[in-house]
Design an enzyme around this catalytic site. Structure first.
Site, PDB file in Angstrom:
ATOM      1  N   LEU A 131      -8.315   8.464  10.037  1.00 29.67           N
ATOM      2  CA  LEU A 131      -8.478   7.032  10.238  1.00 29.67           C
ATOM      3  C   LEU A 131      -7.195   6.304   9.851  1.00 29.67           C
ATOM      4  O   LEU A 131      -6.585   6.599   8.817  1.00 29.67           O
ATOM      5  CB  LEU A 131      -9.642   6.497   9.406  1.00 29.67           C
ATOM      6  CG  LEU A 131     -11.047   6.805   9.944  1.00 29.67           C
ATOM      7  CD1 LEU A 131     -12.105   6.453   8.900  1.00 29.67           C
ATOM      8  CD2 LEU A 131     -11.316   6.060  11.241  1.00 29.67           C
ATOM      9  N   GLU A 160       0.873  -1.179   0.000  1.00 29.27           N
ATOM     10  CA  GLU A 160       0.000   0.000   0.000  1.00 29.27           C
ATOM     11  C   GLU A 160       0.909   1.227   0.000  1.00 29.27           C
ATOM     12  O   GLU A 160       1.058   1.918   0.994  1.00 29.27           O
ATOM     13  CB  GLU A 160      -0.938  -0.004   1.208  1.00 29.27           C
ATOM     14  CG  GLU A 160      -2.042   1.027   1.073  1.00 29.27           C
ATOM     15  CD  GLU A 160      -3.004   1.039   2.238  1.00 29.27           C
ATOM     16  OE1 GLU A 160      -4.038   1.711   2.119  1.00 29.27           O
ATOM     17  OE2 GLU A 160      -2.733   0.387   3.261  1.00 29.27           O
ATOM     18  N   ASP A 186     -16.862  -1.740   8.468  1.00 37.18           N
ATOM     19  CA  ASP A 186     -16.828  -1.707   9.928  1.00 37.18           C
ATOM     20  C   ASP A 186     -17.816  -0.718  10.528  1.00 37.18           C
ATOM     21  O   ASP A 186     -17.862  -0.539  11.753  1.00 37.18           O
ATOM     22  CB  ASP A 186     -15.413  -1.394  10.422  1.00 37.18           C
ATOM     23  CG  ASP A 186     -14.900  -0.037   9.953  1.00 37.18           C
ATOM     24  OD1 ASP A 186     -15.571   0.612   9.109  1.00 37.18           O
ATOM     25  OD2 ASP A 186     -13.808   0.376  10.405  1.00 37.18           O
ATOM     26  N   HIS A 224      -5.440   5.827  -2.452  1.00 33.75           N
ATOM     27  CA  HIS A 224      -4.773   7.014  -1.912  1.00 33.75           C
ATOM     28  C   HIS A 224      -4.464   7.952  -3.064  1.00 33.75           C
ATOM     29  O   HIS A 224      -3.315   8.309  -3.330  1.00 33.75           O
ATOM     30  CB  HIS A 224      -3.526   6.616  -1.131  1.00 33.75           C
ATOM     31  CG  HIS A 224      -3.845   5.951   0.174  1.00 33.75           C
ATOM     32  ND1 HIS A 224      -4.263   6.658   1.280  1.00 33.75           N
ATOM     33  CD2 HIS A 224      -3.857   4.647   0.530  1.00 33.75           C
ATOM     34  CE1 HIS A 224      -4.500   5.823   2.275  1.00 33.75           C
ATOM     35  NE2 HIS A 224      -4.278   4.595   1.847  1.00 33.75           N
ATOM     36  N   ASP A 261      -8.548  -4.060   6.501  1.00 29.40           N
ATOM     37  CA  ASP A 261      -7.577  -2.982   6.726  1.00 29.40           C
ATOM     38  C   ASP A 261      -7.162  -2.969   8.201  1.00 29.40           C
ATOM     39  O   ASP A 261      -6.848  -1.920   8.768  1.00 29.40           O
ATOM     40  CB  ASP A 261      -8.155  -1.626   6.316  1.00 29.40           C
ATOM     41  CG  ASP A 261      -7.085  -0.565   6.075  1.00 29.40           C
ATOM     42  OD1 ASP A 261      -5.888  -0.919   5.991  1.00 29.40           O
ATOM     43  OD2 ASP A 261      -7.441   0.627   5.991  1.00 29.40           O
ATOM     44  N   HIS A 286     -15.690   3.376   8.383  1.00 29.99           N
ATOM     45  CA  HIS A 286     -15.100   3.851   7.132  1.00 29.99           C
ATOM     46  C   HIS A 286     -16.149   4.208   6.086  1.00 29.99           C
ATOM     47  O   HIS A 286     -15.956   5.150   5.306  1.00 29.99           O
ATOM     48  CB  HIS A 286     -14.142   2.794   6.574  1.00 29.99           C
ATOM     49  CG  HIS A 286     -12.808   2.776   7.248  1.00 29.99           C
ATOM     50  ND1 HIS A 286     -12.613   2.185   8.469  1.00 29.99           N
ATOM     51  CD2 HIS A 286     -11.608   3.287   6.866  1.00 29.99           C
ATOM     52  CE1 HIS A 286     -11.339   2.330   8.820  1.00 29.99           C
ATOM     53  NE2 HIS A 286     -10.719   2.998   7.869  1.00 29.99           N
ATOM     54  N   ARG A 345     -20.212  16.723 -10.650  1.00 31.10           N
ATOM     55  CA  ARG A 345     -19.468  17.224 -11.800  1.00 31.10           C
ATOM     56  C   ARG A 345     -18.032  16.703 -11.829  1.00 31.10           C
ATOM     57  O   ARG A 345     -17.303  16.953 -12.784  1.00 31.10           O
ATOM     58  CB  ARG A 345     -19.444  18.759 -11.806  1.00 31.10           C
ATOM     59  CG  ARG A 345     -20.803  19.411 -12.001  1.00 31.10           C
ATOM     60  CD  ARG A 345     -20.656  20.915 -12.260  1.00 31.10           C
ATOM     61  NE  ARG A 345     -21.966  21.547 -12.335  1.00 31.10           N
ATOM     62  CZ  ARG A 345     -22.590  22.122 -11.304  1.00 31.10           C
ATOM     63  NH1 ARG A 345     -22.011  22.142 -10.114  1.00 31.10           N
ATOM     64  NH2 ARG A 345     -23.775  22.671 -11.459  1.00 31.10           N
TER      65      ARG A 345
END
Length: 376
Positions: A302, A125, A243, A191, A268, A246, A223
């Protein structure tokens, strides 16, 4: 051969209310309806038999971190999640210097190759992520996508690097997506502050997963639909951290209703999972867990979750209103397809791995069977 009966058998297409499963060694040998063929068959006494879960996005658990480069910690976290029904998983690594990631990948490769473990490989990640949408990733270690650095990490992983999350709008990202596809590594979008067009282009070049859809990405606007709608419209797999923190339950339900084959439940989960509230770290950054929610101490962002796959499945049914077979497919069948494992695991079918979870009528885990063996 072992024959199991007395529990409803959940397949991607139906729930067999009266049937049996025969396992031979580490494989499912046969599935039948009605009374079992053996007099010494094991009566499970109700509940449901489902394929073991496959979690393609998990950072740790039981106080152990997959990014620790410590074999004992990696093994402990994997076994903890196996006890919650996860029969296959990726060890997710957060952004760090390339050399440090190489050390972590090498340790994970050792365990995948030699141990009795649910680990199927590693998921990077980062570090090719957006500064604007880095979330709990350490911004000090983010770097521009680089094919040579990616290939170095592939080499040290010895075939166990299975997925990498990339922000597709970054210069060089498209080349890394193509290099990942060529190397047999799943490219995921995440991300990211990508526009709809940038995300769609990356999907055409080979990206096939959206990392924790909605989280850590440009939000969906009428848009400016961004990577969220690009991912949903394209039909790629969409991770959801179910959960209740999120994403809203209605979001999980919406993804499933658009196309149930796209929904992939993930945890996660971080090292704090199973440990209670307190102070932890993720990628070297302090994390506070309060009421089960993990957030960076510095910003409140988070920082992963304390979720396990059994809870994600139960919430999908009880809180989101999904049929059990849809929730189970999202936790088993769909992630197996993402990893190219459909011919080996992810469904209850003859010839596939005898990786099973026995859930009671409230969808709580009663027993876990991996490779045909009941886990302690």
């Amino acid at each position: 051969m072992t024959v199991l009966y007395g529990a409803s058998i959940v397949t991607p297409d139906e729930i067999i209310t009266e049937g049996w499963i025969a396992t031979a060694g580490a494989r499912i040998d046969a599935i039948g309806r009605g009374a079992p063929p053996a007099t010494d068959a094991q009566n499970l006494g109700g509940g449901f038999l489902v394929p073991a879960f496959i979690d393609i996005h998990c950072h740790g658990g039981a106080g152990a971190d997959f990014g620790s480069a410590d074999a004992e910690q990696v093994d402990r976290a994997a076994r903890y999640h196996r006890n919650h029904g996860t029969g296959g998983m990726l060890a997710s690594l957060v952004t760090a210097p390339i050399e440090e990631l190489c050390k972590q990948l090498a340790v994970i490769a050792d365990i995948v190759e030699s141990a009795d473990t649910p680990l199927l490989g590693a998921h990077l990640e980062g570090p090719f992520l957006s500064q604007m949408r880095c979330g709990a990733q350490n911004p000090a270690f983010l770097t521009a996508p680089d094919v040579s650095a990616f290939r170095k990490m592939v080499d040290v992983s010895r075939g166990t690097l299975k997925m990498i999350t990339i922000a597709p709008e970054l210069p060089g990202a498209g080349e890394v997506v193509e290099a990942a596809r060529a190397a047999g590594v799943v490219a995921a979008l995440g991300h990211t502050d990508a526009t709809f067009a940038q995300a769609a282009t990356a999907i055409v070049r080979g990206a096939s997963v959206a990392t924790h859809l909605f989280n850590g990405m440009r939000p969906l606007r009428h848009r400016d639909p961004g990577p969220v709608l690009a991912s949903l419209d394209s039909g790629i797999a969409c991770e959801v951290i179910n959960d209740g923190v999120h994403v809203h339950a209605a979001i999980t339900r919406m993804v499933a209703e658009r196309d149930p084959s796209q929904l992939v439940l993930v945890t996660d989960a971080i090292s704090a999972t199973g440990m209670g509230d307190g102070q932890y770290t993720l990628g070297g950054q302090p994390v506070l867990v309060e009421n089960g929610q993990a957030r960076l101490a510095s910003s409140g962002s988070l920082a992963g979750s304390t979720l396990t796959m059994d809870v994600a499945v139960r919430r999908a049914v009880v809180e989101c209103g999904l049929p059990l077979e849809v929730a189970v497919a999202a936790a088993s069948t769909n992630p197996a397809r993402v990893l190219g494992e459909s011919s080996r695991r992810g469904r209850i079918a003859a010839g596939l791995a005898a990786d099973l979870v026995h859930l009671d009528d409230e969808l709580q885990v009663k027993n876990v069977i991996c490779g045909g063996r009941r886990q302690p």
